[in-house]
Design a protein around this motif. Sequence first.
Motif, PDB file in Angstrom:
ATOM      1  N   MET A 293      91.141  62.407   0.354  1.00  0.00           N
ATOM      2  CA  MET A 293      89.890  61.465   0.129  1.00  0.00           C
ATOM      3  C   MET A 293      89.865  61.091  -1.371  1.00  0.00           C
ATOM      4  SD  MET A 293      86.815  63.127   2.710  1.00  0.00           S
ATOM      5  CE  MET A 293      86.002  61.461   2.582  1.00  0.00           C
ATOM      6  N   ARG A 294      90.312  61.903  -2.221  1.00  0.00           N
ATOM      7  CA  ARG A 294      90.377  61.655  -3.739  1.00  0.00           C
ATOM      8  C   ARG A 294      91.439  60.709  -4.153  1.00  0.00           C
ATOM      9  NH1 ARG A 294      89.675  67.296  -4.592  1.00  0.00           N
ATOM     10  NH2 ARG A 294      91.931  67.371  -4.995  1.00  0.00           N
ATOM     11  N   HIS A 295      92.593  60.800  -3.405  1.00  0.00           N
ATOM     12  CA  HIS A 295      93.589  59.966  -3.971  1.00  0.00           C
ATOM     13  C   HIS A 295      93.671  58.510  -2.732  1.00  0.00           C
ATOM     14  CE1 HIS A 295      94.760  64.025  -5.447  1.00  0.00           C
ATOM     15  NE2 HIS A 295      95.427  63.004  -6.241  1.00  0.00           N
ATOM     16  N   GLY A 296      92.676  58.172  -2.103  1.00  0.00           N
ATOM     17  CA  GLY A 296      92.744  57.205  -1.207  1.00  0.00           C
ATOM     18  C   GLY A 296      92.564  55.827  -2.146  1.00  0.00           C
ATOM     19  N   ASN A 297      93.244  54.694  -1.480  1.00  0.00           N
ATOM     20  CA  ASN A 297      93.188  53.399  -2.605  1.00  0.00           C
ATOM     21  C   ASN A 297      91.638  52.788  -1.821  1.00  0.00           C
ATOM     22  OD1 ASN A 297      93.348  50.970  -3.758  1.00  0.00           O
ATOM     23  ND2 ASN A 297      95.247  50.566  -2.677  1.00  0.00           N
ATOM     24  N   TYR A 298      90.809  53.014  -2.738  1.00  0.00           N
ATOM     25  CA  TYR A 298      89.276  52.614  -1.869  1.00  0.00           C
ATOM     26  C   TYR A 298      89.273  50.986  -2.441  1.00  0.00           C
ATOM     27  CZ  TYR A 298      88.310  57.231  -1.153  1.00  0.00           C
ATOM     28  OH  TYR A 298      88.379  58.672  -0.642  1.00  0.00           O
ATOM     29  N   TRP A 299      90.094  50.458  -3.197  1.00  0.00           N
ATOM     30  CA  TRP A 299      90.026  49.021  -3.389  1.00  0.00           C
ATOM     31  C   TRP A 299      90.204  48.083  -2.325  1.00  0.00           C
ATOM     32  CZ3 TRP A 299      87.736  47.243  -7.518  1.00  0.00           C
ATOM     33  CH2 TRP A 299      87.654  48.077  -8.784  1.00  0.00           C
ATOM     34  N   LEU A 300      91.158  48.895  -1.327  1.00  0.00           N
ATOM     35  CA  LEU A 300      91.226  48.155  -0.103  1.00  0.00           C
ATOM     36  C   LEU A 300      90.122  47.954   0.974  1.00  0.00           C
ATOM     37  CD1 LEU A 300      95.014  49.117   0.527  1.00  0.00           C
ATOM     38  CD2 LEU A 300      94.289  46.769  -0.014  1.00  0.00           C
ATOM     39  N   LEU A 301      89.189  48.762   0.837  1.00  0.00           N
ATOM     40  CA  LEU A 301      88.029  48.941   1.565  1.00  0.00           C
ATOM     41  C   LEU A 301      87.067  47.618   1.253  1.00  0.00           C
ATOM     42  CD1 LEU A 301      86.806  52.556   1.513  1.00  0.00           C
ATOM     43  CD2 LEU A 301      87.951  51.520   3.124  1.00  0.00           C
ATOM     44  N   ILE A 302      87.376  47.090   0.122  1.00  0.00           N
ATOM     45  CA  ILE A 302      86.552  45.743  -0.263  1.00  0.00           C
ATOM     46  C   ILE A 302      86.791  44.701   0.622  1.00  0.00           C
ATOM     47  CG2 ILE A 302      86.460  43.731  -2.024  1.00  0.00           C
ATOM     48  CD1 ILE A 302      86.644  45.996  -4.178  1.00  0.00           C
ATOM     49  N   PRO A 303      88.023  44.474   0.988  1.00  0.00           N
ATOM     50  CA  PRO A 303      88.491  43.328   2.014  1.00  0.00           C
ATOM     51  C   PRO A 303      87.870  43.900   3.399  1.00  0.00           C
ATOM     52  CG  PRO A 303      90.524  44.405   1.397  1.00  0.00           C
ATOM     53  CD  PRO A 303      89.681  44.838   0.504  1.00  0.00           C
ATOM     54  N   THR A 304      87.883  45.070   3.655  1.00  0.00           N
ATOM     55  CA  THR A 304      87.355  45.578   5.096  1.00  0.00           C
ATOM     56  C   THR A 304      85.567  45.265   4.922  1.00  0.00           C
ATOM     57  OG1 THR A 304      86.931  47.873   4.519  1.00  0.00           O
ATOM     58  CG2 THR A 304      89.135  47.346   5.098  1.00  0.00           C
ATOM     59  N   MET A 305      85.089  45.574   3.923  1.00  0.00           N
ATOM     60  CA  MET A 305      83.772  45.308   3.915  1.00  0.00           C
ATOM     61  C   MET A 305      83.576  43.613   4.041  1.00  0.00           C
ATOM     62  SD  MET A 305      82.178  48.008   1.070  1.00  0.00           S
ATOM     63  CE  MET A 305      82.053  49.629   1.608  1.00  0.00           C
ATOM     64  N   ILE A 306      84.386  42.797   3.489  1.00  0.00           N
ATOM     65  CA  ILE A 306      83.954  41.435   3.582  1.00  0.00           C
ATOM     66  C   ILE A 306      84.379  41.155   5.030  1.00  0.00           C
ATOM     67  CG2 ILE A 306      85.052  39.239   3.032  1.00  0.00           C
ATOM     68  CD1 ILE A 306      85.699  40.453   0.287  1.00  0.00           C
ATOM     69  N   LEU A 307      85.156  41.565   5.702  1.00  0.00           N
ATOM     70  CA  LEU A 307      85.334  41.546   7.200  1.00  0.00           C
ATOM     71  C   LEU A 307      84.343  41.955   7.952  1.00  0.00           C
ATOM     72  CD1 LEU A 307      89.220  42.201   7.515  1.00  0.00           C
ATOM     73  CD2 LEU A 307      88.289  39.954   7.989  1.00  0.00           C
ATOM     74  N   GLY A 308      83.686  43.039   7.465  1.00  0.00           N
ATOM     75  CA  GLY A 308      82.636  43.733   8.263  1.00  0.00           C
ATOM     76  C   GLY A 308      81.522  42.706   8.122  1.00  0.00           C
ATOM     77  N   ILE A 309      81.168  42.257   6.976  1.00  0.00           N
ATOM     78  CA  ILE A 309      80.123  41.099   6.844  1.00  0.00           C
ATOM     79  C   ILE A 309      80.222  39.971   7.542  1.00  0.00           C
ATOM     80  CG2 ILE A 309      78.851  39.530   5.221  1.00  0.00           C
ATOM     81  CD1 ILE A 309      79.534  41.622   2.710  1.00  0.00           C
ATOM     82  N   GLY A 310      81.431  39.380   7.616  1.00  0.00           N
ATOM     83  CA  GLY A 310      81.688  38.239   8.714  1.00  0.00           C
ATOM     84  C   GLY A 310      81.529  38.655  10.046  1.00  0.00           C
ATOM     85  N   SER A 311      81.900  39.743  10.251  1.00  0.00           N
ATOM     86  CA  SER A 311      81.674  40.187  12.023  1.00  0.00           C
ATOM     87  C   SER A 311      80.097  40.207  12.176  1.00  0.00           C
ATOM     88  CB  SER A 311      82.136  41.661  12.227  1.00  0.00           C
ATOM     89  OG  SER A 311      81.616  42.767  11.455  1.00  0.00           O
ATOM     90  N   HIS A 312      79.392  40.722  11.063  1.00  0.00           N
ATOM     91  CA  HIS A 312      77.911  40.611  11.558  1.00  0.00           C
ATOM     92  C   HIS A 312      77.274  39.453  11.582  1.00  0.00           C
ATOM     93  CE1 HIS A 312      78.331  45.069  10.988  1.00  0.00           C
ATOM     94  NE2 HIS A 312      78.287  45.059   9.727  1.00  0.00           N
ATOM     95  N   TRP A 313      77.833  38.313  10.706  1.00  0.00           N
ATOM     96  CA  TRP A 313      77.302  37.196  10.538  1.00  0.00           C
ATOM     97  C   TRP A 313      77.917  36.377  11.992  1.00  0.00           C
ATOM     98  CZ3 TRP A 313      74.154  34.076   7.957  1.00  0.00           C
ATOM     99  CH2 TRP A 313      74.190  32.612   8.331  1.00  0.00           C
ATOM    100  N   VAL A 314      78.928  36.725  12.579  1.00  0.00           N
ATOM    101  CA  VAL A 314      79.519  36.177  13.815  1.00  0.00           C
ATOM    102  C   VAL A 314      78.506  36.586  14.883  1.00  0.00           C
ATOM    103  CG1 VAL A 314      81.467  36.005  15.295  1.00  0.00           C
ATOM    104  CG2 VAL A 314      81.735  35.573  12.888  1.00  0.00           C
ATOM    105  N   ARG A 315      78.120  37.977  14.667  1.00  0.00           N
ATOM    106  CA  ARG A 315      77.093  38.558  15.925  1.00  0.00           C
ATOM    107  C   ARG A 315      75.864  37.595  15.893  1.00  0.00           C
ATOM    108  NH1 ARG A 315      76.519  42.353  19.316  1.00  0.00           N
ATOM    109  NH2 ARG A 315      78.489  43.524  18.830  1.00  0.00           N
TER     110      ARG A 315
END
Length: 338
Positions: A41-63
């Motif tokens: 968990m310390r060495h995870g590349n958390y920058w890649l969570l940014i696009p997943t969160m953008i996709l998450g916002i998109g999924s909530h908007w589509v719903r």
Amino acid sequence: MPKTLKTIIQFAVFLGLGILIIWWTVRGFTPQQISEIKSAMRHGNYWLLIPTMILGIGSHWVRAIRWRLLFSPLGYEPKKLNTFFAVMIGYLLNLAVPRLGEVARCGVLSRYEKIPVDRLVGTMIAERAIDLLCLILLLTVTVLIQVDVVGAFVSQYIWTPLSAKFTGVPLMTWGIVVAGGLLFVMLVAWLLRRFKSTKAGISFRNLLRGIVEGILSVGKLRDKGWFLFYTLLMWALYFSQVYIAFWCMDETVGLGAKAAMSILAFGSIGMIATQGGIGAYQYIVQQILVLYGISATIGFAFGWIIWLAQTALMLVLGFGSLAAIPLLNKKPAEPQQP
């Protein structure tokens, strides 16, 4: 039982179940494995969570946009932002008490758009029924295309427990359950006829009529193609979130679309099982990733990473929606007529 006390008990039960699952999962780890989890968990590349969160916002908007389509056959046209804010407030409350948010989002939209809440509840029931069908279809496809991988998981954790639960039930018990259900329906029908002229009876019939109209709005959709498109897009966004999240950890980079399908399908069950999916979601993700050759410690860490990202997004959007919706609706809305 007072409503507040009932809510507190529900909150405590589901939260306690989630904590119990976490404890049961972690108790089998050695100190070395716990150290591996912390390191992963310390060495995870958390920058890649940014696009997943953008996709998450998109999924909530589509719903939200898809839900809004169900109002058109009923003659209502709420603001898109109000619909989105109501959905996010519902998600926020679901983190506290499961399924409470589904009713709450109807109440929020009814308050700011002046749409009868009974019709909103009907559309919500219809929408959730369609989501359930989509989840069943996804589970079926996931198992069929990789029986050799997830077949044992389904047998051990789903099929065998369900078979054991229902196999030993006597025929008389089933008869009593069916008879009880029929008696309940007959009692409700009798009460509706007996008190049909009273204020309470009229209100209850109007409530049922509104809910039924909301449910039947699916069949009256003029934009069925758009509804199907938004449904497929929403699930594609869910899938993309999991697939991109694989790149957050070196150990999961090589996992492909089939693994992402399995996590999406079975992880969705975990999100329903406990409050906000805590405990159950991480455990299911861990067990699924083990099937694909990932160690239990890495699987556990990965489950926590994507769960925390999803939960943080819901908290931010939920509280943001609570603050934004009264600002967007400073001028009281006029009651909408169907």
